[in-house]
Scaffold this motif. Structure first.
Motif, PDB file in Angstrom:
ATOM      1  N   ASP A   1       0.834  -1.212   0.000  1.00  0.00           N
ATOM      2  CA  ASP A   1       0.000   0.000   0.000  1.00  0.00           C
ATOM      3  C   ASP A   1       0.865   1.258   0.000  1.00  0.00           C
ATOM      4  OD1 ASP A   1      -2.305  -1.503  -0.004  1.00  0.00           O
ATOM      5  OD2 ASP A   1      -2.549  -1.468   2.189  1.00  0.00           O
ATOM      6  N   TYR A   2       1.953   1.222   0.753  1.00  0.00           N
ATOM      7  CA  TYR A   2       2.851   2.384   0.793  1.00  0.00           C
ATOM      8  C   TYR A   2       3.499   2.611  -0.572  1.00  0.00           C
ATOM      9  CZ  TYR A   2       6.566   5.514   2.399  1.00  0.00           C
ATOM     10  OH  TYR A   2       7.404   6.589   2.555  1.00  0.00           O
ATOM     11  N   ILE A   3       3.890   1.519  -1.215  1.00  0.00           N
ATOM     12  CA  ILE A   3       4.517   1.623  -2.544  1.00  0.00           C
ATOM     13  C   ILE A   3       3.543   2.213  -3.550  1.00  0.00           C
ATOM     14  CG2 ILE A   3       5.444   0.256  -4.457  1.00  0.00           C
ATOM     15  CD1 ILE A   3       6.626  -1.644  -2.382  1.00  0.00           C
ATOM     16  N   LYS A   4       2.266   1.840  -3.436  1.00  0.00           N
ATOM     17  CA  LYS A   4       1.254   2.360  -4.368  1.00  0.00           C
ATOM     18  C   LYS A   4       1.182   3.884  -4.330  1.00  0.00           C
ATOM     19  CE  LYS A   4      -1.911  -1.612  -4.260  1.00  0.00           C
ATOM     20  NZ  LYS A   4      -3.263  -2.096  -3.825  1.00  0.00           N
ATOM     21  N   GLU A   5       1.376   4.449  -3.130  1.00  0.00           N
ATOM     22  CA  GLU A   5       1.263   5.901  -2.972  1.00  0.00           C
ATOM     23  C   GLU A   5       2.581   6.629  -3.207  1.00  0.00           C
ATOM     24  OE1 GLU A   5      -1.667   7.209  -2.560  1.00  0.00           O
ATOM     25  OE2 GLU A   5      -2.559   5.202  -2.509  1.00  0.00           O
ATOM     26  N   ASP A   6       3.649   5.892  -3.377  1.00  0.00           N
ATOM     27  CA  ASP A   6       4.981   6.493  -3.554  1.00  0.00           C
ATOM     28  C   ASP A   6       5.115   6.995  -4.990  1.00  0.00           C
ATOM     29  OD1 ASP A   6       7.667   7.181  -3.707  1.00  0.00           O
ATOM     30  OD2 ASP A   6       8.321   5.499  -2.462  1.00  0.00           O
ATOM     31  N   GLN A   7       5.258   8.313  -5.152  1.00  0.00           N
ATOM     32  CA  GLN A   7       5.335   8.930  -6.477  1.00  0.00           C
ATOM     33  C   GLN A   7       6.653   8.617  -7.191  1.00  0.00           C
ATOM     34  OE1 GLN A   7       2.704  10.524  -7.841  1.00  0.00           O
ATOM     35  NE2 GLN A   7       1.604   9.974  -5.950  1.00  0.00           N
ATOM     36  N   ASP A   8       7.652   8.182  -6.440  1.00  0.00           N
ATOM     37  CA  ASP A   8       8.954   7.882  -7.052  1.00  0.00           C
ATOM     38  C   ASP A   8       9.002   6.488  -7.671  1.00  0.00           C
ATOM     39  OD1 ASP A   8      10.014  10.334  -6.306  1.00  0.00           O
ATOM     40  OD2 ASP A   8      10.619   9.578  -4.332  1.00  0.00           O
ATOM     41  N   ILE A   9       8.001   5.673  -7.392  1.00  0.00           N
ATOM     42  CA  ILE A   9       7.971   4.315  -7.924  1.00  0.00           C
ATOM     43  C   ILE A   9       7.284   4.320  -9.285  1.00  0.00           C
ATOM     44  CG2 ILE A   9       7.259   1.929  -7.525  1.00  0.00           C
ATOM     45  CD1 ILE A   9       9.309   2.959  -5.537  1.00  0.00           C
ATOM     46  N   VAL A  10       8.052   3.990 -10.315  1.00  0.00           N
ATOM     47  CA  VAL A  10       7.495   3.948 -11.671  1.00  0.00           C
ATOM     48  C   VAL A  10       6.611   2.724 -11.843  1.00  0.00           C
ATOM     49  CG1 VAL A  10       8.062   3.841 -14.135  1.00  0.00           C
ATOM     50  CG2 VAL A  10       9.514   5.150 -12.572  1.00  0.00           C
ATOM     51  N   LYS A  11       7.110   1.593 -11.444  1.00  0.00           N
ATOM     52  CA  LYS A  11       6.331   0.356 -11.492  1.00  0.00           C
ATOM     53  C   LYS A  11       6.857  -0.603 -10.425  1.00  0.00           C
ATOM     54  CE  LYS A  11       9.107  -1.538 -15.323  1.00  0.00           C
ATOM     55  NZ  LYS A  11       9.069  -2.125 -16.682  1.00  0.00           N
ATOM     56  N   TYR A  12       6.009  -1.509 -10.022  1.00  0.00           N
ATOM     57  CA  TYR A  12       6.394  -2.467  -8.993  1.00  0.00           C
ATOM     58  C   TYR A  12       5.653  -3.776  -9.239  1.00  0.00           C
ATOM     59  CZ  TYR A  12       1.864  -1.534  -6.827  1.00  0.00           C
ATOM     60  OH  TYR A  12       0.514  -1.420  -6.598  1.00  0.00           O
ATOM     61  N   ALA A  13       6.160  -4.847  -8.661  1.00  0.00           N
ATOM     62  CA  ALA A  13       5.549  -6.166  -8.834  1.00  0.00           C
ATOM     63  C   ALA A  13       5.738  -6.975  -7.551  1.00  0.00           C
ATOM     64  CB  ALA A  13       6.169  -6.899 -10.018  1.00  0.00           C
ATOM     65  N   PRO A  14       4.671  -7.091  -6.736  1.00  0.00           N
ATOM     66  CA  PRO A  14       4.756  -7.926  -5.541  1.00  0.00           C
ATOM     67  C   PRO A  14       4.547  -9.403  -5.884  1.00  0.00           C
ATOM     68  CG  PRO A  14       2.611  -6.878  -5.662  1.00  0.00           C
ATOM     69  CD  PRO A  14       3.397  -6.388  -6.840  1.00  0.00           C
ATOM     70  N   SER A  15       5.178 -10.272  -5.137  1.00  0.00           N
ATOM     71  CA  SER A  15       4.992 -11.715  -5.342  1.00  0.00           C
ATOM     72  C   SER A  15       5.166 -12.434  -4.012  1.00  0.00           C
ATOM     73  CB  SER A  15       5.981 -12.253  -6.371  1.00  0.00           C
ATOM     74  OG  SER A  15       7.308 -12.107  -5.930  1.00  0.00           O
ATOM     75  N   VAL A  16       4.561 -13.620  -3.937  1.00  0.00           N
ATOM     76  CA  VAL A  16       4.626 -14.437  -2.730  1.00  0.00           C
ATOM     77  C   VAL A  16       5.109 -15.826  -3.120  1.00  0.00           C
ATOM     78  CG1 VAL A  16       3.348 -15.357  -0.760  1.00  0.00           C
ATOM     79  CG2 VAL A  16       2.663 -13.166  -1.775  1.00  0.00           C
ATOM     80  N   THR A  17       6.134 -16.312  -2.424  1.00  0.00           N
ATOM     81  CA  THR A  17       6.619 -17.674  -2.649  1.00  0.00           C
ATOM     82  C   THR A  17       6.072 -18.569  -1.548  1.00  0.00           C
ATOM     83  OG1 THR A  17       8.649 -16.896  -3.709  1.00  0.00           O
ATOM     84  CG2 THR A  17       8.636 -19.157  -2.884  1.00  0.00           C
ATOM     85  N   SER A  18       5.275 -19.559  -1.947  1.00  0.00           N
ATOM     86  CA  SER A  18       4.624 -20.461  -0.999  1.00  0.00           C
ATOM     87  C   SER A  18       4.941 -21.902  -1.350  1.00  0.00           C
ATOM     88  CB  SER A  18       3.104 -20.248  -1.011  1.00  0.00           C
ATOM     89  OG  SER A  18       2.774 -18.886  -0.806  1.00  0.00           O
ATOM     90  N   LYS A  19       4.715 -22.761  -0.388  1.00  0.00           N
ATOM     91  CA  LYS A  19       4.958 -24.178  -0.607  1.00  0.00           C
ATOM     92  C   LYS A  19       3.652 -24.860  -1.018  1.00  0.00           C
ATOM     93  CE  LYS A  19       8.095 -26.209   1.668  1.00  0.00           C
ATOM     94  NZ  LYS A  19       8.972 -26.793   2.694  1.00  0.00           N
ATOM     95  N   TYR A  20       3.724 -25.615  -2.100  1.00  0.00           N
ATOM     96  CA  TYR A  20       2.595 -26.388  -2.602  1.00  0.00           C
ATOM     97  C   TYR A  20       3.037 -27.836  -2.786  1.00  0.00           C
ATOM     98  CZ  TYR A  20       0.306 -21.932  -3.757  1.00  0.00           C
ATOM     99  OH  TYR A  20      -0.270 -20.680  -3.699  1.00  0.00           O
ATOM    100  N   GLU A  21       2.066 -28.668  -3.078  1.00  0.00           N
ATOM    101  CA  GLU A  21       2.342 -30.060  -3.423  1.00  0.00           C
ATOM    102  C   GLU A  21       2.030 -30.264  -4.892  1.00  0.00           C
ATOM    103  OE1 GLU A  21       3.725 -31.993  -1.151  1.00  0.00           O
ATOM    104  OE2 GLU A  21       3.563 -30.292   0.225  1.00  0.00           O
TER     105      GLU A  21
END
Length: 775
Positions: free
Chosen positions: A482-502
């Motif tokens: 949420d903070y990154i979304k409001e940051d005017q200096d961020i041109v683009k961003y990509a969040p990701s989550v690494t989880s364990k699956y079977e």
């Protein structure tokens, strides 16, 4: 008589004899050193794993867990030899100060963990491969920081925050079978039990290391699957014995492979050098050989006279090379000895380098014997009449001098001679190809490893800032996003989550797999085949995962999501050398309950360092770095070693070019003696003849450079790909610096070859037609 002939020949051909001696010595030296390095790597690695009583399977976990459940499960599993759970306190780099440094380790990408010595296995060792024992106030520091920060015994280390400061004195350095390599982004510091309790109360967060030893290493794959489906703690990365071996051997294994490859090329060049020398000697002694045959000396006896010289040279040179290798082995194996220790060698292993050297001696003598068979073809009458081998070539109207008025006559004669005697010049051409290869391959390796483009082979898109949150706190992760979304200096961003699956493997069993979920089109990566997953039923596999599962783009794979089996289509296959090379990517809802870590890649318009400082102040729980800093720390060790190999390759290429060029020209001048004398007698200036020979050398050199450069960027790519394919990157693109590879390297070789040519043809001015007739 033989001794007198040998003594006279050596005195007469001091330069040639010295050159041959140097090449055979160099060949024996490098082959012995290379074999020593491989022996040291294998022995020391085994010795380290044995001394540390290495774990066979380790599950890292953050959060609460039930040790009783682990004990019960371990007791009921007949494959488990012993189980151990230890604690590691992860402390932010901003709170750690090394060696009275006023600046903290806030910029480090390493996770700095503090532990006490383990009781059952996975021992932390000192530089003598003994279990580390520290008293209160003492600390043992990873070798990584000893190299990086120049730390020594007695240096202080401080852990500080606003409330208090803990001071420690370095008494040892740590060899850690799990976290030795610089590529592993965690490091363990060893403190006493009392100090561990103090640190635990005041600093950091606890991460648990749940380790297992099995009775049979072959059971690791099935054990991994059993643990994955056991319901035991799994909020963290799982690693095994095979990965420990791979990571520890990757850096020095790659360096050893390059050294052995260079050694092989040098051995080949040494034989070519020997061939040049023998042919030059035959040219010089052609008339004497004819006289010996005319008076009834058998070809075998003549061959034995000449062969005795090379037997003496080969035996002496290989012996010297072997002796020197004993001392240089300390240099080649320095990194191995530092990180793994000195392992005892058996008698066979001690003798192996000597066996390699003896093999070189046998090859050299056999090679000389084959070349000296030319004596059988020498006619006594022709030898005494012509004074040399009498090799001629037919003229051709297509290369007539009078038809090439626009080209300098001397330059044209030089080019013409190359085309008319291609077989003669082919050997020199091959040597220049190899010299270019030896110079450019290590240079390209070095540029590739230190290039930011290496991120393509780590399963990550290239961005300015890399934020990683190991704490499985989805609320904190959402706050950061949420903070990154409001940051005017961020041109683009990509969040990701690494989880364990079977995942359902080929045998129909469930197998644990780490899947990164997010939008992978924002910071795209390169795919060996296919494209990024876009739909929620698409998945991309790393190269090693696809290879292990026997899957290709378009195939289907079943993933267990919650209680449901979901059929996913493979959209792409990518390269990844992190996490053992076994990862996956999918664009579906993340599993926060089994989350291993969170990542946000960002591209900024402001100063990267200032933006990193800003986010570190706001979110100290996160690990934030730029790509340059990440690569400098994780690949610093291998970069330094490849830098040494690059310099070694350049020096070797220069030395080889000088020696081979001088030997070849000496042979060529001996062969062309009568033609040179005729040209001098009809009025050609010495300058004209020099231009002809310089032209010949540069034509061959330029052709060799062109072919060598092409091979370096094709075969060299294949060699690096073969080595790194075992780690998950099968299609490496070499990073070529055009200025270094296409301008500086060729120009250096041209200058050296030109200068060598000028020096080598100085003797031409002594030849004239009267001298030839007098002979």
């Amino acid at each position: 008589m033989i001794i007198k002939i040998l003594k006279k020949d050596i005195v007469r051909n001091k330069v040639i004899t010295a050159a041959v001696f140097i090449f055979i010595t160099l060949s024996a030296l490098l082959m012995a050193s290379g074999s020593n390095m491989l022996i040291d790597l294998g022995n020391s690695l085994d010795y380290l794993f044995e001394a540390s009583n290495a774990p066979h399977f380790v599950q890292y976990h953050t959060g609460e867990f039930d040790q009783v459940a682990i004990n019960d499960w371990s007791f009921s599993n007949i494959s488990i030899k012993q189980q151990q759970t230890s604690e590691m306190i992860n402390i932010e780099g901003s709170k750690i100060y090394l060696n009275n440094n006023e600046e903290s380790e806030a910029d480090t990408v390493m996770e700095m963990g503090f532990v006490k010595q383990n009781e059952s296995f996975d021992y932390l060792l000192n530089l003598n491969n003994e279990k580390i024992e520290v008293e209160n106030g003492e600390i043992a520091v990873p070798i990584f920081y000893m190299q990086k920060n120049g730390l020594e015994i007695g240096d202080p280390i401080f852990i500080k925050d606003k409330k208090q400061t803990l001071a420690f004195t370095i008494t040892d350095f740590v060899r850690d079978v799990q976290m030795n390599p610089s590529m592993v982004s965690s490091k363990r510091f060893v403190v006493s039990n009392d100090d561990f309790i103090d640190i635990k109360e005041e600093f950091g967060e606890i991460e648990y290391i749940i380790g297992f030893q099995l009775y049979d290493l072959n059971e690791i794959p099935s054990f991994r699957n059993a643990y994955s489906s056991s319901g035991l703690p799994q909020k963290g990365m799982a690693v095994d014995y095979e990965l420990f071996v791979a990571l520890n051997s990757l850096t020095d294994g790659l360096v050893a492979a390059v050294i052995i490859f260079i050694s092989f090329l040098l051995s080949l060049i040494a034989l070519l050098c020997l061939r040049f020398t023998i042919l030059a000697t035959i040219e010089e002694d052609f008339k004497e050989i004819g006289v010996m045959k005319a008076i009834g000396i058998l070809p075998k006896a003549i061959k034995r006279i000449y062969l005795s010289k090379y037997v003496f040279l080969a035996s002496t040179a290989t012996f010297v090379g072997f002796i020197v290798s004993i001392f240089l082995n300390q240099l080649f194996s320095r990194n191995i000895r530092l990180y793994f220790g000195v392992a005892p060698k058996g008698n066979i292993e001690k003798m192996l380098p000597l066996v390699v050297v003896c093999s070189i001696f046998i090859i050299v003598v056999a090679f000389c014997g084959i070349i000296l068979k030319r004596f059988n073809k020498i006619s006594a009458i022709e030898a005494m009449r012509m004074g040399n081998t009498g090799e001629t070539y037919r003229s051709t109207k297509a290369l007539a001098l009078y038809k090439r008025r626009l080209i300098n006559p001397n330059v044209f004669i030089g080019i013409r001679d190359v085309f008319l005697r291609l077989r003669l010049y082919a050997l020199l051409f091959f040597v220049f190809v190899v010299c270019t290869f030896i110079m450019i391959i290590p240079l390209n390796f070095y540029n590739t490893i230190q290039s930011p483009d290496l991120v393509k082979y780590m399963g990550m898109g290239r961005s300015d800032i890399y934020l990683r949150l190991s704490n499985q706190n989805v609320q904190l992760f959402n706050q950061i996003v949420d903070y990154i979304k409001e940051d005017q200096d961020i041109v683009k961003y990509a969040p990701s989550v690494t989880s364990k699956y079977e995942i359902i493997n080929n045998e129909g069993y469930e197998e644990s797999i780490s899947i990164e979920t997010g939008d992978f089109t924002v910071f795209p990566i390169d795919y060996i085949s296919g494209v990024a997953p876009i739909l929620d039923n698409e998945i991309a596999l790393s190269y090693l995962n696809a290879k292990e599962l026997h899957k290709e783009v378009g195939d289907f794979v079943e993933v267990l999501v919650g209680e449901n089996h979901r059929t996913m289509i493979i959209s792409g296959i990518y390269q990844d050398i992190t996490n053992g090379g076994k990862t996956a990517k999918a664009n579906m809802e993340p599993n926060h309950e089994a989350a291993l870590w969170y990542i946000v890649n960002m591209e900024v318009t402001s100063n990267v360092s200032e933006k990193i400082d800003e986010y570190e102040d706001i979110y100290p729980e996160a690990k934030i770095t730029d790509l340059e800093g990440y690569f400098h720390e994780t690949f610093g060790n291998i970069i330094n070693q490849l830098k040494f190999l690059t310099m070694l390759g350049v020096v070797i290429a220069i030395v080889v070019s000088i020696l081979i060029t001088s030997l070849f020209l000496k042979m060529l001048i001996a062969k062309d003696l009568s033609q040179i004398a005729i040209m001098r007698s009809i009025g050609l200036r010495l300058k004209d003849i020099k231009i002809q020979y310089i032209t010949r050398a540069l034509v061959i050199l330029n052709s060799g450079i062109i072919v060598g450069t092409i091979i370096s960027n094709t075969v060299g790519k294949g060699i690096l790909g073969i080595v790194l394919s075992t780690r998950g990157a099968s299609n490496i693109e070499l990073v070529v610096n055009p200025l270094e590879a296409y301008i500086i390297s060729p120009v250096v070789l041209m200058i050296i070859v030109t200068f060598t040519t000028l020096v080598s043809i100085v003797a031409i001015k002594e030849f004239n037609i009267s001298d030839i007739n007098a002979e």
